[in-house]
Scaffold this motif. Structure first.
Motif, PDB file in Angstrom:
ATOM      1  N   CYS A 121      -4.126  -4.542  -1.351  1.00  0.00           N
ATOM      2  CA  CYS A 121      -5.469  -5.015  -1.224  1.00  0.00           C
ATOM      3  C   CYS A 121      -5.980  -4.863   0.047  1.00  0.00           C
ATOM      4  O   CYS A 121      -7.175  -4.848   0.169  1.00  0.00           O
ATOM      5  CB  CYS A 121      -5.532  -6.405  -2.027  1.00  0.00           C
ATOM      6  SG  CYS A 121      -4.652  -7.700  -1.280  1.00  0.00           S
ATOM      7  N   TYR A 181       0.979  -1.140  -0.103  1.00  0.00           N
ATOM      8  CA  TYR A 181       0.132  -0.032  -0.124  1.00  0.00           C
ATOM      9  C   TYR A 181       0.754   1.301  -0.145  1.00  0.00           C
ATOM     10  O   TYR A 181       0.366   2.360  -0.659  1.00  0.00           O
ATOM     11  CB  TYR A 181      -1.020  -0.185   1.109  1.00  0.00           C
ATOM     12  CG  TYR A 181      -1.915   1.083   1.162  1.00  0.00           C
ATOM     13  CD1 TYR A 181      -3.117   1.043   0.183  1.00  0.00           C
ATOM     14  CD2 TYR A 181      -2.200   1.926   2.082  1.00  0.00           C
ATOM     15  CE1 TYR A 181      -4.088   1.885   0.140  1.00  0.00           C
ATOM     16  CE2 TYR A 181      -3.181   2.895   2.138  1.00  0.00           C
ATOM     17  CZ  TYR A 181      -4.003   3.084   1.120  1.00  0.00           C
ATOM     18  OH  TYR A 181      -4.831   3.854   1.075  1.00  0.00           O
ATOM     19  N   ASN A 231      -6.676  -1.316   1.460  1.00  0.00           N
ATOM     20  CA  ASN A 231      -7.464  -0.674   0.793  1.00  0.00           C
ATOM     21  C   ASN A 231      -8.912  -0.596   1.568  1.00  0.00           C
ATOM     22  O   ASN A 231      -9.833   0.231   1.432  1.00  0.00           O
ATOM     23  CB  ASN A 231      -8.082  -1.266  -0.653  1.00  0.00           C
ATOM     24  CG  ASN A 231      -7.052  -0.500  -1.658  1.00  0.00           C
ATOM     25  OD1 ASN A 231      -6.456   0.395  -1.400  1.00  0.00           O
ATOM     26  ND2 ASN A 231      -6.674  -1.248  -2.677  1.00  0.00           N
TER      27      ASN A 231
END
Length: 230
Positions: free
Chosen positions: A221, A171, A224
């Motif tokens: 992922c 991220y 998020n």
């Protein structure tokens, strides 16, 4: 941090020819602390005695002396035990210490990246919400901070490579890419009572504020679902 791990890492880098300044930069330990450890190594003339690591010479570990009653080729009466080279407890201890030192080095690099990343996100979030004296100053600061983002990206990529982590899956990579693009657009300014403020910076500031709470090695992922996206 375990002092034994620190000493082992300093010893390894010193044995490879690193200077005190370079060792400090690699490990995050102060130069004065590195200097004391190196001085103690030379004063004590470390070898293969009890409680010390085997002597390091150009990156190699000195071969331990054979046990009493054992030939120099590791045999008894000319026959090797089980037809295999014997490994002394000292050799096993040396290999274990090397593994622990490597693990400590990786942990230290991750920790340093985490600190540097969080500090930069906090300062950037404050910068985007603050006042700027003039448009000329704003343009200079945008370019300067964008250059710092690029430096942080390169640093993070190198740390991830050393730690066997895919940087592009993190991220952090998404956050820094978004920030780099935002600064590169030369954000629009609005006049306020004491200079200028950056318009439309709310979304990117929320992104930074949310990202700073996450672990630096959070997979994109998963992250998020935990924080707002820009």
């Amino acid at each position: 941090m375990n002092r034994e791990y620190i000493n082992a890492e300093v010893q390894r880098l010193h044995g490879e020819g690193y200077s005190i300044r370079q060792i400090a930069a690699e490990t995050g330990i102060g130069k004065s602390s590195v200097g004391r450890i190196v001085k103690a190594m030379h004063d004590n003339n470390p070898g293969t005695g009890g409680g010390t690591h085997p002597e390091v010479d150009s990156g190699t570990v000195s071969k331990p002396a054979p046990e009493t009653g054992r030939n120099t080729d590791g045999t008894y009466n000319g026959r090797k035990d089980f037809d295999k080279e014997s490994v002394s407890p000292l050799q096993e201890d040396t290999e274990e210490n090397f593994s622990l030192s490597e693990e400590f080095f990786v942990s230290l690099r991750k920790q340093n990246l985490q600190i540097r990343y969080r500090v930069f996100l906090n300062s950037t979030e404050e910068f985007l919400g603050g006042n700027l004296d003039s448009e000329e100053v704003a343009l200079f600061l945008f370019k300067s901070r964008q250059s710092r983002v690029e430096e942080l990206i390169n640093y993070a990529f190198n740390v991830c490579y050393e730690c066997h982590v895919q940087y592009n899956e993190l991220y952090m990579a998404h956050v820094l890419e978004q920030l780099y693009g935002f600064l590169g657009q030369h954000p629009e300014l609005e006049k306020v009572g004491y200079g200028f403020k950056i318009k439309n910076s709310t979304s990117i500031r929320i992104l930074l504020r949310g990202a700073v709470r996450l672990d630096v090695f959070e997979i994109q992922c998963k992250a998020n679902r935990l924080t707002a996206t820009y």
